[in-house]
Motif scaffolding. Structure first.
Motif, PDB file in Angstrom:
ATOM      1  N   GLY A   1       0.826  -1.208   0.000  1.00  0.00           N
ATOM      2  CA  GLY A   1       0.000   0.000   0.000  1.00  0.00           C
ATOM      3  C   GLY A   1       0.858   1.255   0.000  1.00  0.00           C
ATOM      4  N   LYS A   2       2.145   1.076   0.347  1.00  0.00           N
ATOM      5  CA  LYS A   2       3.039   2.227   0.423  1.00  0.00           C
ATOM      6  C   LYS A   2       4.311   1.923  -0.373  1.00  0.00           C
ATOM      7  CE  LYS A   2       5.382   5.049   3.837  1.00  0.00           C
ATOM      8  NZ  LYS A   2       5.971   4.934   5.168  1.00  0.00           N
ATOM      9  N   ASN A   3       4.927   0.818  -0.011  1.00  0.00           N
ATOM     10  CA  ASN A   3       6.122   0.369  -0.727  1.00  0.00           C
ATOM     11  C   ASN A   3       5.702  -0.658  -1.773  1.00  0.00           C
ATOM     12  OD1 ASN A   3       7.985   1.598   1.389  1.00  0.00           O
ATOM     13  ND2 ASN A   3       6.745   0.177   2.595  1.00  0.00           N
ATOM     14  N   TYR A   4       6.577  -0.849  -2.743  1.00  0.00           N
ATOM     15  CA  TYR A   4       6.285  -1.906  -3.722  1.00  0.00           C
ATOM     16  C   TYR A   4       7.581  -2.581  -4.125  1.00  0.00           C
ATOM     17  CZ  TYR A   4       8.139   1.375  -7.105  1.00  0.00           C
ATOM     18  OH  TYR A   4       8.974   2.222  -7.773  1.00  0.00           O
ATOM     19  N   LYS A   5       7.465  -3.807  -4.571  1.00  0.00           N
ATOM     20  CA  LYS A   5       8.610  -4.544  -5.111  1.00  0.00           C
ATOM     21  C   LYS A   5       8.218  -5.095  -6.469  1.00  0.00           C
ATOM     22  CE  LYS A   5      11.204  -3.777  -1.708  1.00  0.00           C
ATOM     23  NZ  LYS A   5      12.502  -3.114  -1.756  1.00  0.00           N
ATOM     24  N   ILE A   6       9.137  -4.953  -7.416  1.00  0.00           N
ATOM     25  CA  ILE A   6       8.858  -5.441  -8.765  1.00  0.00           C
ATOM     26  C   ILE A   6       9.293  -6.904  -8.861  1.00  0.00           C
ATOM     27  CG2 ILE A   6       9.374  -5.119 -11.215  1.00  0.00           C
ATOM     28  CD1 ILE A   6       9.904  -2.161 -10.597  1.00  0.00           C
ATOM     29  N   LEU A   7       8.396  -7.732  -9.346  1.00  0.00           N
ATOM     30  CA  LEU A   7       8.680  -9.157  -9.512  1.00  0.00           C
ATOM     31  C   LEU A   7       9.158  -9.387 -10.952  1.00  0.00           C
ATOM     32  CD1 LEU A   7       5.484 -10.512  -7.703  1.00  0.00           C
ATOM     33  CD2 LEU A   7       7.739 -10.023  -6.726  1.00  0.00           C
ATOM     34  N   PRO A   8       9.654 -10.583 -11.256  1.00  0.00           N
ATOM     35  CA  PRO A   8      10.053 -10.838 -12.646  1.00  0.00           C
ATOM     36  C   PRO A   8       8.878 -10.591 -13.602  1.00  0.00           C
ATOM     37  CG  PRO A   8      10.814 -12.606 -11.205  1.00  0.00           C
ATOM     38  CD  PRO A   8       9.926 -11.727 -10.370  1.00  0.00           C
ATOM     39  N   GLU A   9       9.208 -10.041 -14.784  1.00  0.00           N
ATOM     40  CA  GLU A   9       8.174  -9.785 -15.788  1.00  0.00           C
ATOM     41  C   GLU A   9       7.980 -11.023 -16.669  1.00  0.00           C
ATOM     42  OE1 GLU A   9      11.245  -8.908 -15.992  1.00  0.00           O
ATOM     43  OE2 GLU A   9      11.950  -9.146 -18.052  1.00  0.00           O
ATOM     44  N   ALA A  10       6.942 -10.992 -17.505  1.00  0.00           N
ATOM     45  CA  ALA A  10       6.700 -12.149 -18.387  1.00  0.00           C
ATOM     46  C   ALA A  10       6.000 -11.710 -19.652  1.00  0.00           C
ATOM     47  CB  ALA A  10       5.848 -13.190 -17.659  1.00  0.00           C
ATOM     48  N   LYS A  11       6.113 -12.542 -20.677  1.00  0.00           N
ATOM     49  CA  LYS A  11       5.297 -12.344 -21.883  1.00  0.00           C
ATOM     50  C   LYS A  11       4.360 -13.526 -21.985  1.00  0.00           C
ATOM     51  CE  LYS A  11       5.358 -11.051 -26.699  1.00  0.00           C
ATOM     52  NZ  LYS A  11       4.377 -11.998 -27.229  1.00  0.00           N
ATOM     53  N   ASP A  12       3.095 -13.198 -22.207  1.00  0.00           N
ATOM     54  CA  ASP A  12       2.031 -14.201 -22.284  1.00  0.00           C
ATOM     55  C   ASP A  12       1.640 -14.370 -23.751  1.00  0.00           C
ATOM     56  OD1 ASP A  12      -0.322 -15.666 -21.849  1.00  0.00           O
ATOM     57  OD2 ASP A  12      -1.483 -13.907 -21.247  1.00  0.00           O
ATOM     58  N   TYR A  13       1.184 -15.548 -24.116  1.00  0.00           N
ATOM     59  CA  TYR A  13       0.704 -15.811 -25.488  1.00  0.00           C
ATOM     60  C   TYR A  13      -0.785 -16.089 -25.406  1.00  0.00           C
ATOM     61  CZ  TYR A  13       5.508 -15.533 -26.675  1.00  0.00           C
ATOM     62  OH  TYR A  13       6.776 -15.031 -26.855  1.00  0.00           O
ATOM     63  N   LYS A  14      -1.590 -15.087 -25.784  1.00  0.00           N
ATOM     64  CA  LYS A  14      -3.020 -15.128 -25.460  1.00  0.00           C
ATOM     65  C   LYS A  14      -3.865 -15.892 -26.472  1.00  0.00           C
ATOM     66  CE  LYS A  14      -3.979 -11.416 -22.321  1.00  0.00           C
ATOM     67  NZ  LYS A  14      -2.893 -10.474 -22.125  1.00  0.00           N
ATOM     68  N   ARG A  15      -3.458 -15.842 -27.761  1.00  0.00           N
ATOM     69  CA  ARG A  15      -4.344 -16.434 -28.767  1.00  0.00           C
ATOM     70  C   ARG A  15      -4.209 -17.945 -28.802  1.00  0.00           C
ATOM     71  NH1 ARG A  15      -6.166 -13.101 -32.665  1.00  0.00           N
ATOM     72  NH2 ARG A  15      -5.884 -10.909 -32.161  1.00  0.00           N
ATOM     73  N   ILE A  16      -5.264 -18.610 -29.258  1.00  0.00           N
ATOM     74  CA  ILE A  16      -5.268 -20.079 -29.294  1.00  0.00           C
ATOM     75  C   ILE A  16      -4.322 -20.612 -30.372  1.00  0.00           C
ATOM     76  CG2 ILE A  16      -7.285 -20.224 -30.856  1.00  0.00           C
ATOM     77  CD1 ILE A  16      -6.626 -22.654 -27.965  1.00  0.00           C
ATOM     78  N   GLY A  17      -4.204 -19.857 -31.488  1.00  0.00           N
ATOM     79  CA  GLY A  17      -3.490 -20.401 -32.644  1.00  0.00           C
ATOM     80  C   GLY A  17      -2.055 -19.910 -32.750  1.00  0.00           C
ATOM     81  N   GLU A  18      -1.244 -20.695 -33.442  1.00  0.00           N
ATOM     82  CA  GLU A  18       0.143 -20.296 -33.676  1.00  0.00           C
ATOM     83  C   GLU A  18       0.187 -19.045 -34.538  1.00  0.00           C
ATOM     84  OE1 GLU A  18       1.896 -23.981 -35.012  1.00  0.00           O
ATOM     85  OE2 GLU A  18       1.464 -24.870 -33.060  1.00  0.00           O
ATOM     86  N   GLY A  19       1.221 -18.230 -34.345  1.00  0.00           N
ATOM     87  CA  GLY A  19       1.311 -16.966 -35.058  1.00  0.00           C
ATOM     88  C   GLY A  19       0.298 -15.954 -34.522  1.00  0.00           C
ATOM     89  N   ASP A  20      -0.145 -16.155 -33.266  1.00  0.00           N
ATOM     90  CA  ASP A  20      -1.127 -15.251 -32.632  1.00  0.00           C
ATOM     91  C   ASP A  20      -2.401 -15.118 -33.452  1.00  0.00           C
ATOM     92  OD1 ASP A  20       0.348 -14.786 -30.323  1.00  0.00           O
ATOM     93  OD2 ASP A  20       1.487 -13.164 -31.247  1.00  0.00           O
TER      94      ASP A  20
END
Ligand code: AMP
Ligand code: GLY
Length: 436
Positions: A219-238
């Motif tokens: 609520g006052k301080n924050y810590k950054i966690l590792p970032e990520a890339k997500d692949y949202k679409r069902i099919g290959e090539g998005d």
């Protein structure tokens, strides 16, 4: 004296109740159960994977009364909330208002904080108040249909329409023509997603590459966690419809020092300060869904929880004692914490049921789980029945692996993904390929 108190506090041993049933929760359960500060772990309701980390209990995360009884009966000292629904429904406020529960540490924002995810219109206005970069927008409610249609008639293409409230990941529609957008607006305001689409946000389309940033805040301080890339679409090539997420990679190579500087200064700091300024209690995770356009980060969406499948690569890379970290968060002591990240790359590949994200069948026998080697097998939608592990959701298993780089982590994830078999199993074969 002060010093001793601090040490004691940080070493507190907890009896923990984790709410949720997906791959995110299995990743949470693994990290919690590994901690020396975890005396006992219960997962409500959990899945066949979480059953190996603690005890699954058949409680619905939305049944606050049942949660209350369980917490009191088992002297639970920490509750970790995985999914957004209990938060949006006010589980934090429910605990605060109850004299017997208010001492329990609950990891998750207040209902007022969960609105960041629970109302896209509210989140847009919040970003506006603090000049947080995001796509231009307008909001329309049911009584403003005609104004909305007129507005759309002059809008540049494509047009992004968003149901204001929670719509199980289906509330965002990208329309390629004005006609399509007008039709979609009529349906949304007409109740396509019930109350969740009684208000619609119309947004300018941003073209760029997306990634997910996670912050833990007291609520006052924050810590950054590792970032990520997500692949949202069902099919290959998005291609094809959006899913909850078909795979993830962490770290994200294009999130370099300059990008982090921009993200922290323009997005994270004003968000945490804004919540504090508006006196919104927020103890938990903030998930920033970002898009990078011409080197500049914009917020696509906020979530009030960790991502799924991002958690399946983020938490394995986190080297801190997880219970200690959550304890520091819930007691306002995050400032002292130093986040330790594994430098290796983690990838996850999601195995899904045939038909997902549309209709799919459950109850297929999963084979080969004990033949995998060198990956972390995280259950997303599974259950035990008469000694067999069965599919029990659209997303079934996430196969997480470490490597010195993306290709070596992916090789392991794919080699083990192929060993896990069930009828109709599908997975994308191009996770992480765009980052090479
Ligand atoms: P959400 O359900 O809010 O996660 O949105 C689903 C997806 O829609 C996002 O991950 C983006 O790929 C896409 N999206 C949402 N808003 C925009 C926007 N303004 N411009 C381009 N794509 C968007
Ligand atoms: N993977 C995206 C989400 O958890 O919303």
């Amino acid at each position: 004296m002060h010093y001793i108190c601090a040490v004691m506090a940080i070493n507190t041993i907890h009896k923990i109740l984790l709410l949720g049933a997906g791959g995110r929760e299995h990743a949470f359960a693994l990290q919690l159960s590994k901690s020396k500060r975890c005396a006992q772990l219960f997962i409500a309701p959990g899945n066949a994977g979480t059953a190996h980390c603690g005890e699954n209990v058949p409680i619905n995360p939305l049944d606050f009364q049942a949660i209350r009884s369980f917490v009191l009966q088992h002297q639970i000292t920490m509750v970790v909330v995985g999914p957004e629904e209990p938060l949006v429904l006010g589980i934090w406020d429910f605990f605060q208002a109850d004299p017997e529960l208010s001492k329990v540490l609950l990891i998750g924002p207040s209902q007022a904080g969960a609105v960041l995810e629970g109302s896209k219109a509210w989140a847009k206005r919040f970003m506006g108040r603090y000049q947080i970069p995001t796509a231009a927008y307008r909001e329309f409610s049911t009584d403003q249909l005609q104004q909305g249609l007129d507005y759309l008639s002059k809008h540049a293409l494509p047009i992004v329409l968003k149901a204001d409230g929670l719509a199980a990941g289906k509330g965002v529609v990208i329309c390629q023509s004005i006609n399509e957008a007008q039709q979609e607006m009529k349906e949304m305001l007409g109740g396509k997603f019930g109350d969740a689409s009684a208000k619609v946000v119309v947004e300018a389309f941003l073209s760029g590459i997306e990634f997910s940033v996670f912050v833990l805040t007291d609520g006052k301080n924050y810590k950054i966690l590792p970032e990520a890339k997500d692949y949202k679409r069902i099919g290959e090539g998005d291609k094809g419809p959006n899913t909850g997420g078909m795979g993830a990679v962490s770290p994200v190579p294009f999130a370099d020092a300059l990008m982090w500087q921009k993200v922290e200064d323009r997005i994270i700091v004003p968000t945490i300060k804004g919540l504090r300024k508006e006196k919104i209690p927020y103890i938990g995770f903030v998930f920033f869904g970002l898009i990078v356009v011409d080197g500049e980060p914009y917020v696509i969406e906020y979530n009030c929880r960790m991502g799924d499948p991002e958690t399946e690569v983020v938490l394995p890379r986190l080297k801190n004692d997880f219970v200690q970290l959550l304890h520091a968060c819930a007691t306002g002591k995050l400032k002292r914490v130093v986040i330790k990240q594994d430098k290796k790359t983690a990838t996850t590949v999601m195995l899904v049921s045939k038909g997902y994200p549309g209709a799919y069948e459950k109850g297929k026998i999963i084979e080969g789980l004990d033949t995998t080697k060198g990956s972390i097998i995280l259950h997303a939608g599974t259950k035990m029945s008469e000694g067999s592990v069965l599919t029990n959701g659209g997303r079934v298993i996430a196969v997480t692996s470490f490597g010195k780089d993306i290709p070596s982590a992916l090789r392991k994830s794919y080699s083990n993904a192929r060993k896990i078999k069930f009828e109709g199993r599908y997975f994308r074969r191009d996770i992480g390929k765009d980052l090479l």
